[in-house]
Design a protein around this motif. Structure first.
Motif, PDB file in Angstrom:
ATOM      1  N   THR A  63       0.729  -1.244  -0.069  1.00 20.03           N
ATOM      2  CA  THR A  63       0.005   0.135   0.039  1.00 20.03           C
ATOM      3  C   THR A  63       0.781   1.170  -0.004  1.00 20.03           C
ATOM      4  OG1 THR A  63      -0.163  -0.031   2.331  1.00 20.03           O
ATOM      5  CG2 THR A  63      -2.035  -1.153   1.177  1.00 20.03           C
ATOM      6  N   LYS A  64       1.965   1.127   0.448  1.00 20.31           N
ATOM      7  CA  LYS A  64       3.070   2.255   0.331  1.00 20.31           C
ATOM      8  C   LYS A  64       4.374   1.814   0.289  1.00 20.31           C
ATOM      9  CE  LYS A  64       0.388   5.511   3.408  1.00 20.31           C
ATOM     10  NZ  LYS A  64       0.279   6.464   4.579  1.00 20.31           N
ATOM     11  N   VAL A  65       5.255   2.732  -0.489  1.00 12.99           N
ATOM     12  CA  VAL A  65       6.424   2.382  -0.438  1.00 12.99           C
ATOM     13  C   VAL A  65       7.644   3.684  -0.176  1.00 12.99           C
ATOM     14  CG1 VAL A  65       8.560   2.098  -2.359  1.00 12.99           C
ATOM     15  CG2 VAL A  65       5.934   1.056  -2.701  1.00 12.99           C
ATOM     16  N   TYR A  66       8.585   3.111   0.748  1.00 12.28           N
ATOM     17  CA  TYR A  66       9.528   4.034   1.176  1.00 12.28           C
ATOM     18  C   TYR A  66      10.876   3.738   0.767  1.00 12.28           C
ATOM     19  CZ  TYR A  66       5.965   4.431   4.810  1.00 12.28           C
ATOM     20  OH  TYR A  66       4.677   4.716   5.389  1.00 12.28           O
ATOM     21  N   TYR A  67      11.672   4.790   0.724  1.00 14.61           N
ATOM     22  CA  TYR A  67      12.926   5.015   0.263  1.00 14.61           C
ATOM     23  C   TYR A  67      13.830   5.308   1.114  1.00 14.61           C
ATOM     24  CZ  TYR A  67      12.281   9.846  -1.187  1.00 14.61           C
ATOM     25  OH  TYR A  67      12.048  11.026  -0.818  1.00 14.61           O
ATOM     26  N   SER A  68      15.394   4.971   1.209  1.00 14.88           N
ATOM     27  CA  SER A  68      16.284   5.565   1.765  1.00 14.88           C
ATOM     28  C   SER A  68      17.593   5.358   1.285  1.00 14.88           C
ATOM     29  CB  SER A  68      16.300   4.905   3.154  1.00 14.88           C
ATOM     30  OG  SER A  68      17.340   5.437   3.953  1.00 14.88           O
ATOM     31  N   GLU A  76       8.623   8.426   2.293  1.00 16.11           N
ATOM     32  CA  GLU A  76       7.597   7.854   1.673  1.00 16.11           C
ATOM     33  C   GLU A  76       7.395   8.239   0.048  1.00 16.11           C
ATOM     34  OE1 GLU A  76       2.784   7.553   0.956  1.00 16.11           O
ATOM     35  OE2 GLU A  76       3.299   8.241   2.878  1.00 16.11           O
ATOM     36  N   VAL A  77       7.341   7.404  -0.909  1.00 16.10           N
ATOM     37  CA  VAL A  77       7.370   7.794  -2.330  1.00 16.10           C
ATOM     38  C   VAL A  77       5.854   8.080  -2.591  1.00 16.10           C
ATOM     39  CG1 VAL A  77       7.636   7.207  -4.510  1.00 16.10           C
ATOM     40  CG2 VAL A  77       8.924   5.947  -2.808  1.00 16.10           C
ATOM     41  N   GLU A  78       5.709   9.424  -2.634  1.00  8.51           N
ATOM     42  CA  GLU A  78       4.365  10.104  -2.691  1.00  8.51           C
ATOM     43  C   GLU A  78       3.906  10.315  -4.146  1.00  8.51           C
ATOM     44  OE1 GLU A  78       3.956  13.500   0.019  1.00  8.51           O
ATOM     45  OE2 GLU A  78       5.198  12.603   1.441  1.00  8.51           O
ATOM     46  N   GLY A  79       2.720  10.711  -4.401  1.00  7.70           N
ATOM     47  CA  GLY A  79       2.174  10.966  -5.664  1.00  7.70           C
ATOM     48  C   GLY A  79       1.148   9.899  -6.261  1.00  7.70           C
ATOM     49  N   LYS A  89       6.370   7.116  -9.064  1.00  5.14           N
ATOM     50  CA  LYS A  89       7.466   7.979  -9.846  1.00  5.14           C
ATOM     51  C   LYS A  89       8.191   8.783  -8.906  1.00  5.14           C
ATOM     52  CE  LYS A  89       7.765  11.058 -13.829  1.00  5.14           C
ATOM     53  NZ  LYS A  89       7.353  11.874 -14.812  1.00  5.14           N
ATOM     54  N   LEU A  90       9.425   8.509  -8.722  1.00  2.00           N
ATOM     55  CA  LEU A  90      10.345   8.927  -7.882  1.00  2.00           C
ATOM     56  C   LEU A  90      11.215   9.959  -8.348  1.00  2.00           C
ATOM     57  CD1 LEU A  90      11.420   9.275  -4.920  1.00  2.00           C
ATOM     58  CD2 LEU A  90      12.889   7.235  -5.319  1.00  2.00           C
ATOM     59  N   ASP A  91      11.378  11.097  -8.080  1.00  2.00           N
ATOM     60  CA  ASP A  91      12.356  12.138  -8.733  1.00  2.00           C
ATOM     61  C   ASP A  91      13.620  12.016  -8.052  1.00  2.00           C
ATOM     62  OD1 ASP A  91      13.262  14.685  -9.591  1.00  2.00           O
ATOM     63  OD2 ASP A  91      13.466  15.370  -7.704  1.00  2.00           O
ATOM     64  N   ILE A  92      14.932  11.893  -9.015  1.00  2.00           N
ATOM     65  CA  ILE A  92      16.060  11.602  -8.484  1.00  2.00           C
ATOM     66  C   ILE A  92      17.098  12.740  -8.728  1.00  2.00           C
ATOM     67  CG2 ILE A  92      15.864   9.054  -8.737  1.00  2.00           C
ATOM     68  CD1 ILE A  92      17.435   9.184 -11.336  1.00  2.00           C
ATOM     69  N   SER A  93      16.740  13.844  -9.089  1.00  2.00           N
ATOM     70  CA  SER A  93      17.404  15.144  -9.542  1.00  2.00           C
ATOM     71  C   SER A  93      17.951  15.755  -8.369  1.00  2.00           C
ATOM     72  CB  SER A  93      16.516  16.356  -9.996  1.00  2.00           C
ATOM     73  OG  SER A  93      15.709  16.656  -8.987  1.00  2.00           O
ATOM     74  N   TRP A  94      17.633  15.201  -6.985  1.00  2.00           N
ATOM     75  CA  TRP A  94      18.493  15.647  -5.874  1.00  2.00           C
ATOM     76  C   TRP A  94      19.686  14.810  -5.437  1.00  2.00           C
ATOM     77  CZ3 TRP A  94      18.280  11.840  -2.260  1.00  2.00           C
ATOM     78  CH2 TRP A  94      16.984  11.080  -2.186  1.00  2.00           C
ATOM     79  N   MET A  95      19.552  13.557  -5.992  1.00  2.00           N
ATOM     80  CA  MET A  95      20.767  12.662  -5.853  1.00  2.00           C
ATOM     81  C   MET A  95      22.177  13.157  -6.320  1.00  2.00           C
ATOM     82  SD  MET A  95      18.491   9.185  -6.264  1.00  2.00           S
ATOM     83  CE  MET A  95      16.966   8.711  -5.602  1.00  2.00           C
ATOM     84  N   SER A  96      23.261  12.889  -5.514  1.00  2.00           N
ATOM     85  CA  SER A  96      24.620  13.041  -5.722  1.00  2.00           C
ATOM     86  C   SER A  96      24.857  12.188  -7.090  1.00  2.00           C
ATOM     87  CB  SER A  96      25.265  12.890  -4.531  1.00  2.00           C
ATOM     88  OG  SER A  96      26.569  13.075  -5.062  1.00  2.00           O
ATOM     89  N   THR A  97      25.544  12.859  -7.891  1.00  2.00           N
ATOM     90  CA  THR A  97      25.938  12.315  -9.237  1.00  2.00           C
ATOM     91  C   THR A  97      27.513  12.381  -9.144  1.00  2.00           C
ATOM     92  OG1 THR A  97      25.990  14.323 -10.586  1.00  2.00           O
ATOM     93  CG2 THR A  97      24.100  13.065 -10.445  1.00  2.00           C
TER      94      THR A  97
END
Length: 411
Positions: free
Chosen positions: A57-62, A71-74, A83-91
């Protein structure tokens, strides 16, 4: 009557018992076991990934520490994915993303059964070490730290449209021609290695793909200026040097196939480079020619830009002199001679051979008569006559001197 009363009382008791059963809270239905979530797709250009929540029912990320879970919202996509935004993740380094699913059996947050399996996906770092330079000798790009990449894309520095993929081996003639065109004035291009989006493979494993590299600006060096070969219209020599090379580019305006260059020598005779533009003792001039000249490449320098020299076909002279013999004198003149139509002549004394390189030509701009005496010019001498040529300038086209006409001196 007592029996009837007993039946009624029994029926009432049964109804009360049933009502009490309906009003008493039932135990929760056994919770369904959560299934592992999975990453279905990663789009690095648009910076998002799609998660299949399975039956959760819900998905979480860390992150790699797994100390804080968000929580993965939306709303879900049409395909049922989150859909999870990954633009904030370090590259700057590989990023470890951990996911887990949760099934809630009621509206209470604490009334949940967590997935005991945490799914880990490693998103690759961006290639910030890519280096690209231009090799002015080979005319190709040189790549360093390109990793396993086999292709790249590029654009001109003033354009925002990227090319189709080009093999790093650079066997594409069209691409090399584009680089060559930039070398006329010099220029800059921008190069990058495209990313590869992450996908779930048929065997159930996830291919995380790769991020696009950083963009690298490459200077395309300008070729050295083309040589300036000219025709000496008196001696019919070219001002070539031993550092040059040449090839026939066109004949009568028709471009010739092939790209074979020949080494030039110092002050080459026009007849050696383009023999068919001149008359010879046995044949007429046949065709105009365009000759390409450039400074040849060395171990340290590439070849220069190319000069294209148009050489027109030579014309014949014909009989243009008025000849007269009087009192042991040989007299001649040129009625058509003028300042705009200069006639040239040279005398080759008897026993000598005409040499077009060493011959000294005298210019005639009028019909003035010239007189020769046998004392100075013996019988058997020859007079070579022609119309003067015009050297090429920014305003004038090259005109070759006409093929000489020969007069025999007789007294």
């Amino acid at each position: 009557m007592k029996k009837r009363h007993f039946v009624l009382k029994s029926f009432a008791a049964a109804m009360i018992c049933a009502a009490s059963l309906l009003s008493f809270p039932t135990s929760a239905k056994a919770a369904e076991a959560p299934k592992p979530v999975s990453v279905r797709y990663v789009n690095y250009e648009e910076a998002y990934l799609l998660i299949d929540p399975a039956n959760n029912t819900k998905v979480y990320y860390s992150d790699s520490k797994q100390s804080v879970w968000n929580e993965v919202e939306g709303e879900k996509t049409a395909g049922g994915y989150l859909k999870l935004d990954i633009s904030w993740m370090s590259t700057t380094a590989d990023y470890e993303l951990n996911l887990k699913g949760v099934i809630h059996t009621t509206d209470e947050e604490e009334d949940a059964k967590e997935d005991i399996e945490i799914v880990t996906v490693t998103l690759p770092e961006k290639n910030n070490d890519l280096k690209v330079t231009f090799d002015k000798l080979s005319g190709k790009l040189e790549f360093t730290n390109e990793g396993a990449a086999e292709t790249f894309v590029w654009r001109k520095s003033t354009s925002y449209e990227w090319s189709d993929p080009v093999a790093i081996a650079q066997n594409d003639k069209a691409f090399l021609a584009e680089l060559e065109a930039l070398r006329i004035k010099g220029g800059k291009i921008v190069v990058k290695i495209e990313g590869k989006n992450g996908v779930l493979k048929a065997d159930g494993s996830f291919d995380a793909g790769s991020r696009q590299s950083k963009e690298v600006t490459v200077n395309i060096t300008k070729r050295a200026a083309a040589p300036k070969v000219a025709v000496d219209v008196n001696k019919l020599l070219l001002s070539t040097k031993t550092t040059m090379e040449y090839r026939i580019y066109a004949i009568d305006g028709v471009k010739q196939s092939g790209d074979t260059w020949k080494a030039a020598s110092l002050k080459m005779a026009l007849g050696k480079v383009a023999p068919n533009v001149l008359y010879t003792a046995t044949s007429k001039a046949k065709e105009s020619v365009t000759v390409a000249f450039r400074t040849a490449a060395t171990d340290k320098m590439p070849y220069s830009q190319v000069q294209y020299l148009n050489i027109p076909v030579q014309k014949a002279t014909g009989e243009i002199a008025m000849i007269g013999i009087s009192n042991g004198k040989y007299k001649f003149s040129f009625p058509d001679a003028s300042k705009t139509k200069v006639v040239q002549y040279t005398v080759v004394k008897a026993g000598n051979t005409f040499d077009p390189v060493t011959a000294v030509w005298k210019n005639m701009t009028s019909a003035k008569e010239i007189t020769l005496s046998e004392k100075n010019v013996a019988s058997g001498s020859k007079i070579y006559v022609r119309f003067k040529g015009t050297a090429a300038t920014s305003k004038l086209s090259l005109v070759l001197p006409t093929h000489y006409y020969i007069y025999d001196v007789k007294y």
